[in-house]
Design a protein around this motif. Structure first.
Motif, short mmCIF file in Angstrom:
data_model
loop_
_atom_site.label_atom_id
_atom_site.label_comp_id
_atom_site.label_asym_id
_atom_site.label_seq_id
_atom_site.Cartn_x
_atom_site.Cartn_y
_atom_site.Cartn_z
N GLU A 664 -3.42 -9.48 -2.42
CA GLU A 664 -4.62 -10.21 -2.85
C GLU A 664 -5.72 -9.25 -3.30
OE1 GLU A 664 -4.95 -12.30 0.82
OE2 GLU A 664 -4.47 -14.20 -0.12
N HIS A 665 -5.54 -7.98 -3.03
CA HIS A 665 -6.61 -7.02 -3.33
C HIS A 665 -6.24 -6.00 -4.39
CE1 HIS A 665 -8.58 -8.71 0.16
NE2 HIS A 665 -7.44 -8.56 0.81
N TYR A 666 -4.94 -5.77 -4.57
CA TYR A 666 -4.51 -4.79 -5.57
C TYR A 666 -3.43 -5.41 -6.45
CZ TYR A 666 -6.77 -0.93 -3.04
OH TYR A 666 -7.67 -0.09 -2.46
N THR A 667 -3.47 -5.13 -7.76
CA THR A 667 -2.34 -5.56 -8.60
C THR A 667 -1.30 -4.44 -8.57
OG1 THR A 667 -3.22 -4.50 -10.58
CG2 THR A 667 -3.89 -6.79 -10.18
N PRO A 668 -0.02 -4.79 -8.79
CA PRO A 668 1.01 -3.74 -8.79
C PRO A 668 0.68 -2.64 -9.78
CG PRO A 668 2.04 -5.91 -8.79
CD PRO A 668 0.56 -6.14 -8.91
N GLU A 669 0.17 -3.02 -10.97
CA GLU A 669 -0.06 -2.03 -12.02
C GLU A 669 -1.07 -0.97 -11.58
OE1 GLU A 669 -0.47 -5.46 -12.57
OE2 GLU A 669 1.65 -5.49 -13.07
N GLU A 670 -2.14 -1.40 -10.86
CA GLU A 670 -3.15 -0.40 -10.50
C GLU A 670 -2.68 0.51 -9.37
OE1 GLU A 670 -6.88 -2.04 -8.80
OE2 GLU A 670 -5.78 -3.92 -8.60
N LEU A 671 -1.59 0.14 -8.74
CA LEU A 671 -1.13 0.97 -7.61
C LEU A 671 -0.18 2.08 -8.04
CD1 LEU A 671 -0.50 -1.75 -4.89
CD2 LEU A 671 -2.24 0.03 -4.86
N ILE A 672 0.58 1.82 -9.11
CA ILE A 672 1.61 2.80 -9.50
C ILE A 672 0.94 4.13 -9.83
CG2 ILE A 672 3.39 3.35 -11.22
CD1 ILE A 672 4.11 0.38 -11.12
N GLY A 673 1.45 5.20 -9.23
CA GLY A 673 0.90 6.54 -9.47
C GLY A 673 -0.16 6.93 -8.44
N ARG A 674 -0.67 6.00 -7.61
CA ARG A 674 -1.73 6.35 -6.65
C ARG A 674 -1.18 7.23 -5.54
NH1 ARG A 674 -6.31 2.55 -6.48
NH2 ARG A 674 -6.82 3.40 -4.45
N ARG A 675 -1.97 8.28 -5.17
CA ARG A 675 -1.61 9.11 -4.01
C ARG A 675 -2.27 8.51 -2.79
NH1 ARG A 675 0.39 14.99 -5.32
NH2 ARG A 675 1.51 14.24 -7.13
N ILE A 676 -1.51 8.25 -1.77
CA ILE A 676 -2.02 7.53 -0.61
C ILE A 676 -1.55 8.20 0.67
CG2 ILE A 676 -2.22 5.26 -1.68
CD1 ILE A 676 0.68 4.93 -0.29
N VAL A 677 -1.95 7.61 1.80
CA VAL A 677 -1.48 8.13 3.09
C VAL A 677 -0.56 7.08 3.71
CG1 VAL A 677 -2.17 8.90 5.39
CG2 VAL A 677 -3.64 9.38 3.42
N VAL A 678 0.57 7.57 4.21
CA VAL A 678 1.56 6.66 4.80
C VAL A 678 1.84 7.08 6.24
CG1 VAL A 678 3.99 6.01 4.66
CG2 VAL A 678 2.65 6.15 2.58
N ILE A 679 1.93 6.09 7.12
CA ILE A 679 2.41 6.38 8.48
C ILE A 679 3.92 6.30 8.41
CG2 ILE A 679 2.32 5.71 10.91
CD1 ILE A 679 -0.26 4.28 10.32
N THR A 680 4.56 7.40 8.71
CA THR A 680 5.99 7.46 8.41
C THR A 680 6.90 7.27 9.62
OG1 THR A 680 5.78 9.84 8.54
CG2 THR A 680 5.84 8.89 6.34
N ASN A 681 6.33 7.25 10.82
CA ASN A 681 7.26 7.15 11.96
C ASN A 681 7.12 5.85 12.75
OD1 ASN A 681 4.80 7.90 12.99
ND2 ASN A 681 5.62 9.30 14.53
N LEU A 682 6.80 4.78 12.04
CA LEU A 682 6.81 3.48 12.70
C LEU A 682 8.21 2.89 12.65
CD1 LEU A 682 3.60 1.84 11.27
CD2 LEU A 682 4.01 2.47 13.64
N ALA A 683 8.54 2.09 13.66
CA ALA A 683 9.86 1.46 13.63
C ALA A 683 9.93 0.51 12.44
CB ALA A 683 10.08 0.68 14.92
N PRO A 684 11.09 0.42 11.76
CA PRO A 684 11.18 -0.47 10.60
C PRO A 684 11.02 -1.93 11.02
CG PRO A 684 13.31 0.54 11.08
CD PRO A 684 12.34 1.10 12.06
N ARG A 685 10.52 -2.73 10.08
CA ARG A 685 10.37 -4.17 10.35
C ARG A 685 10.95 -4.93 9.18
NH1 ARG A 685 5.26 -5.45 13.60
NH2 ARG A 685 6.13 -7.52 13.27
N LYS A 686 11.43 -6.13 9.48
CA LYS A 686 12.00 -6.94 8.41
C LYS A 686 11.04 -8.09 8.10
CE LYS A 686 16.56 -8.31 7.00
NZ LYS A 686 17.93 -8.51 7.36
N MET A 687 10.69 -8.25 6.84
CA MET A 687 9.84 -9.36 6.43
C MET A 687 10.45 -9.96 5.19
SD MET A 687 6.12 -7.67 6.80
CE MET A 687 6.59 -5.98 6.82
#
Ligand code: MSP
Length: 723
Positions: A664-687
């Motif tokens: 609701e806040h970002y369109t896919p197009e404006e996100l591609i190429g963005r450098r961001i921070v990711v939390i990488t060691n969370l347990a996977p979830r299925k949605m």
């Protein structure tokens, strides 16, 4: 698209023979078989091609490691693939091997065509090569391959080059105009951005090893294994041979199915080779996602593969005796005759994979899910519906199925609605529609089941009034007719089980396996139709099945190799996916999750005690935060808040999929190429049936808590850890 019969040429990738087949390979082959069967049933002149990719340094090294000559090695593994497909009743029209003499001649013919048109030249190349991907890579030797993570090797040799650069604009135009249709959109965008980024000429020969097809006129060189392999799609039809009837009839391919990791080869190199040779390009290329096991792509060296044979052997033990063995022949369309056990088990696996894995996305495989889905959808669902209805008919209508003189609208309308939902997918059921199609069918089973429960025909059967009898006849006919239609629609997915149901309905199997176009209108079940012998379709599976399959795998799977040898073929996984989900937005000191799976609520009225609001540095160190770049962003159908992202964490980490509630806040197009921070060691979830492997970091802004993604003002390497 018209429903009139037409030709339909469908291909799978040809599988490398350095590793034995696993259910990842079976997945692509099953999807292709479902589509091929459906097209045949609707009268299309269908040609379904699969096979094995047997040349190249990777195979040469595997054979050497096994201590056998390459030809003997490839014969063995190709035989395993073919035997497995035959066991499963896969209806391929041709199984091509790149060591087939006719294929070799065809590839040399294609080479000469490229050469004659001036698209091949000789030059010296020094660069990095990934043996596992059989691809030259634009990254320093000794560093991990950006695609698969294995170490790159330096290659200096005289090479023939293909003028790929000459096709950049043409390819962009063909893809943009959908003349070359790439499905789905995120793959199409990925290919377009790769091509727009600039195409360099491609080295298409190797002289440092011998296991390949010699370059015509210079047998010091062998032809680049991807040029050799891709050409299989035309050599299988006779291109370069004396008999080109099939080539003229079936080329170009109507659909080429591939795994997502090889779209560049299929959507860039392949059409460029064809354009250069003056040949038509395929109509459509569709990429599917990966089957993950224990959260990473199944791969031989990780030891996380599941063999299809395990599933056939274990599920096959559930197969009920078949009173009409000739049915087996009916569903095979002329191939070798597998056992009913194998066909039964293969049906269950086919249904499971298509229902469980949203087509186009990655999905996890587990024995638990297989067992659960089998009991829920097939035993309690379709199988139970069939046995309840047919047993009631056999007990109450000894002269054959009765047909009411009139139907109450209430009885049939919602089933007819369900049927019309399914018939929305007529001849052109595309691979991208498979998931929706199968889901629709399972909903229809639920509809009919509820209809039966509401009208309780078993109670009506005990009443003696004429009114009760009339309703009973209507309910049984309506349910039987719904089963007939369900069985037609399910047939390409579960050919054997549906042939059994069809015979139990007292119908001629020849209809089910030859002609669907005319069978799908409501009310064709003829009064007086006598049921065939009844027997269970899907017996219940005990939970011990999970353990049995797990043990079978443990007995046959080599132990995993935690520090894979980068020079060994398939030595490291092509990707590894890790934990987590959504977006973690941080506003002030409060963590607030705007993603679809909310964190436990934060206390608001009572201030938390001071100790509870601080954490030790060791606690903080447990959270792994890394710099990533968004490379794919797309909406998820029917999920307004969710976006599906793929993020690049640099060469040391595999790409991962993250689902994030920021749509609701970002369109896919404006996100591609963005450098961001990711939390990488969370347990996977299925949605929504998709796995999410991490969270994005964002600040919560304003009254609505709009997430603002954390980013960097300075240049920073992907994968860098935040501490
Ligand atoms: N030989 C090349 C393809 C040449 S086509 C001209 C190759 N072979 S492969 O054996 O590595 O993989 C081929 C295909 O197998 C993948 O593109 C995909 O369709 C299927 N799969 C292999 N592993 C898979 C999973 N774990 N999950 C889903 N599909 C998988 O690349």
């Amino acid at each position: 698209m018209s429903d009139a019969p037409k030709k339909f040429y469908l291909t799978t990738p040809i599988y490398y023979v350095n590793a034995r087949p696993h259910i990842g390979h079976a997945y692509t082959t099953i999807v292709a078989d479902v589509l091929a069967r459906r097209h045949r049933l609707l009268g299309d002149d269908t040609f379904f091609l699969t096979g094995t990719d047997e040349h190249g340094q990777k195979i040469e090294r595997s054979a050497a490691a096994a201590g056998v000559p390459p030809q003997q090695f490839t014969d063995q593994v190709a035989h395993e693939f073919k035997t497995l497909w035959d066991r499963m009743g896969i209806t391929y029209d041709k199984f091509i091997r790149t060591t087939d003499p006719a294929h070799k001649l065809g590839v040399q013919q294609l080479w000469r065509a490229l050469e004659e048109k001036g698209f091949i030249y000789l030059d010296t190349y020094t660069g990095s090569y990934c043996v596992s991907d059989e691809a030259f890579v634009d990254a320093p030797a000794g560093t991990p391959c950006p695609d698969c993570g294995r170490l790159l090797e330096t290659v200096t040799e005289e090479n023939y080059f293909f003028k790929l650069s000459a096709f950049q604009d043409k390819l962009i135009a063909l893809i943009e105009s959908n003349t070359l249709k790439i499905e789905n959109d995120s793959r199409r965008n990925e290919v377009l951005s790769f091509v727009r980024g600039g195409l360099k000429d491609l080295s298409i020969s190797r002289s440092s090893f011998k296991w390949g097809i010699p370059v015509p006129g210079n047998d010091k060189h062998v032809i680049y294994v991807w040029l050799d392999a891709l050409a299989n799609y035309i050599t299988a039809l006779g291109y370069g041979s004396d008999d080109t009837t099939n080539f003229e009839k079936f080329w170009p391919a109507d659909l080429q199915l591939v795994g997502k990791e090889i779209i560049r080869f299929h959507c860039v190199y392949w059409p460029a080779f064809l354009l250069a040779a003056g040949l038509p390009i395929p109509q459509a290329i569709t990429a599917h996602g990966w089957l993950l096991f224990d959260n990473s792509k199944m791969s031989k060296s990780k030891g996380n593969i599941v063999r299809t044979e395990t599933i056939l052997d274990a599920l096959g033990t559930l197969c009920p005796p078949e009173p009409q063995p000739e049915l087996v022949a009916r569903v095979l369309l002329g191939r070798k005759r597998p056992s009913p056990k194998d066909l039964f088990a293969s049906d269950v696996l086919r249904y499971f994979l298509l229902r469980e894995i949203p087509f186009g996305y990655d999905g996890s495989f587990s024995f638990d899910a297989l067992w659960e889905r089998y009991n829920a959808d097939l035993v309690n669902g379709y199988g139970n519906l069939v046995s309840r209805t047919l047993n009631l008919i056999s007990q109450n209508e000894p002269d054959g199925i009765e047909r009411p003189t009139s139907f109450s609208a209430e009885g049939t309308s919602f089933i007819k609605d369900g049927v019309s939902q399914v018939t929305r997918y007529p001849t052109h059921l595309s691979s991208n529609e498979i998931t929706a199609y199968v889901t629709e069918l399972s909903l229809l089973v639920g509809h009919v089941d509820r209809y039966l429960s509401t009208h309780a025909p078993w109670k009506l059967a005990k009443e003696t009034t004429a009114e009760a009898r009339k309703t009973l006849v209507e309910v049984l006919y309506t349910s039987a007719e719904a089963i007939r239609l369900l069985t037609i629609f399910l047939h390409p997915i579960m050919p054997y089980a549906t042939a059994r149901v069809w015979a139990q309905l007292g119908l001629d199997p020849a209809d089910l396996t030859t002609n669907h176009q005319s069978l799908t209108t409501w009310g064709q079940l003829k009064p007086g139709t006598k049921l065939g012998p009844l027997s269970p379709i899907f017996p219940r599976a005990d939970k011990s099945l999970i353990e049995i399959m797990t043990n079978m795998e443990n007995e046959t799977t080599p132990p995993s190799n935690p520090t894979p040898d980068s020079t060994a073929p398939d030595a490291a996984p092509r990707t590894t996916t890790l934990p987590g989900s959504g977006t973690l937005t941080v506003g002030g000191s409060t963590a607030l999750n705007t993603g679809p799976a909310p964190m436990p609520p934060q206390p608001t009225d009572t201030p938390a005690p001071a100790e509870a609001s601080t954490i030790s540095i060791d606690d903080f160190a447990k959270i792994e935060l890394r710099v990533a770049q968004i490379v794919v962003a797309e909406r998820i159908p029917k999920a307004d808040k969710l976006l599906r992202l793929e993020v690049d964490l640099g060469p040391d980490f595999p790409r991962r999929q993250i689902l994030s509630g920021i749509a609701e806040h970002y369109t896919p197009e404006e996100l591609i190429g963005r450098r961001i921070v990711v939390i990488t060691n969370l347990a996977p979830r299925k949605m929504r049936g998709l796995e999410s492997h991490g969270m994005l970091l964002a600040a919560s802004h304003g009254e609505n808590g709009k997430p603002i993604l954390a980013t960097f003002a300075e240049d920073i390497a992907l994968g860098s850890r935040l501490k």
